[in-house]
Scaffold this motif. Structure first.
Motif, short mmCIF file in Angstrom:
data_model
loop_
_atom_site.label_atom_id
_atom_site.label_comp_id
_atom_site.label_asym_id
_atom_site.label_seq_id
_atom_site.Cartn_x
_atom_site.Cartn_y
_atom_site.Cartn_z
N ASN A 149 -30.77 -52.08 72.94
CA ASN A 149 -31.84 -51.35 73.60
C ASN A 149 -32.28 -50.17 72.74
O ASN A 149 -31.46 -49.32 72.40
N VAL A 150 -33.55 -50.12 72.41
CA VAL A 150 -34.13 -48.98 71.71
C VAL A 150 -35.32 -48.53 72.54
O VAL A 150 -36.33 -49.23 72.63
N TYR A 151 -35.16 -47.39 73.21
CA TYR A 151 -36.21 -46.84 74.07
C TYR A 151 -36.53 -45.42 73.63
O TYR A 151 -35.66 -44.69 73.15
N LEU A 152 -37.77 -45.01 73.82
CA LEU A 152 -38.22 -43.65 73.54
C LEU A 152 -39.13 -43.23 74.68
O LEU A 152 -40.14 -43.88 74.95
N ARG A 153 -38.76 -42.14 75.37
CA ARG A 153 -39.61 -41.63 76.45
C ARG A 153 -40.81 -40.91 75.85
O ARG A 153 -40.67 -40.07 74.97
N GLU A 154 -41.99 -41.23 76.34
CA GLU A 154 -43.21 -40.62 75.83
C GLU A 154 -43.24 -39.11 76.07
O GLU A 154 -43.65 -38.35 75.19
N ASP A 155 -42.78 -38.66 77.24
CA ASP A 155 -42.86 -37.24 77.55
C ASP A 155 -41.96 -36.39 76.66
O ASP A 155 -42.21 -35.20 76.45
N VAL A 156 -40.93 -36.97 76.09
CA VAL A 156 -40.04 -36.24 75.19
C VAL A 156 -40.74 -35.96 73.85
O VAL A 156 -40.52 -34.94 73.22
N VAL A 157 -41.62 -36.84 73.45
CA VAL A 157 -42.32 -36.72 72.17
C VAL A 157 -43.64 -35.97 72.31
O VAL A 157 -44.07 -35.26 71.41
N PHE A 158 -44.27 -36.10 73.46
CA PHE A 158 -45.62 -35.56 73.64
C PHE A 158 -45.71 -34.05 73.40
O PHE A 158 -46.56 -33.59 72.65
N GLU A 159 -44.84 -33.27 74.03
CA GLU A 159 -44.93 -31.81 73.91
C GLU A 159 -44.71 -31.32 72.48
O GLU A 159 -45.49 -30.50 71.99
#
Length: 79
Positions: free
Chosen positions: A54-64
């Motif tokens: 599993n390789v996941y990246l939350r968008e909200d962690v990167v956005f700011e």
């Protein structure tokens, strides 16, 4: 041609897996946008290629952080 999507993804087409460098696919889970690498399930695991399951990246962690970096980059009056 414009494709309709149920959910908008800010970084659509721009996020790549840090393991295999393939483009990650947008997915919503529990009301949060994620990017995931489908390579392990579709190809790597059946062919015994080393890749995290599993390789996941939350968008909200990167956005700011990206938004802050762009604001600094285009600040007409840097401090």
């Amino acid at each position: 041609m414009t494709h309709r999507t149920r959910h908008p993804y800010v970084f659509r087409g721009a996020v790549h897996c840090g393991v295999c460098e393939r483009r990650m696919q947008g997915q919503y889970a529990h009301g949060v946008a994620y990017y995931r690498c489908r390579f392990p399930q579709e190809y790597a695991l059946p062919n015994r290629i080393e890749h995290s399951r599993n390789v996941y990246l939350r968008e909200d962690v990167v956005f700011e952080p990206v938004d802050n970096w762009l604001a600094q980059l285009f600040d007409p009056d840097p401090a």
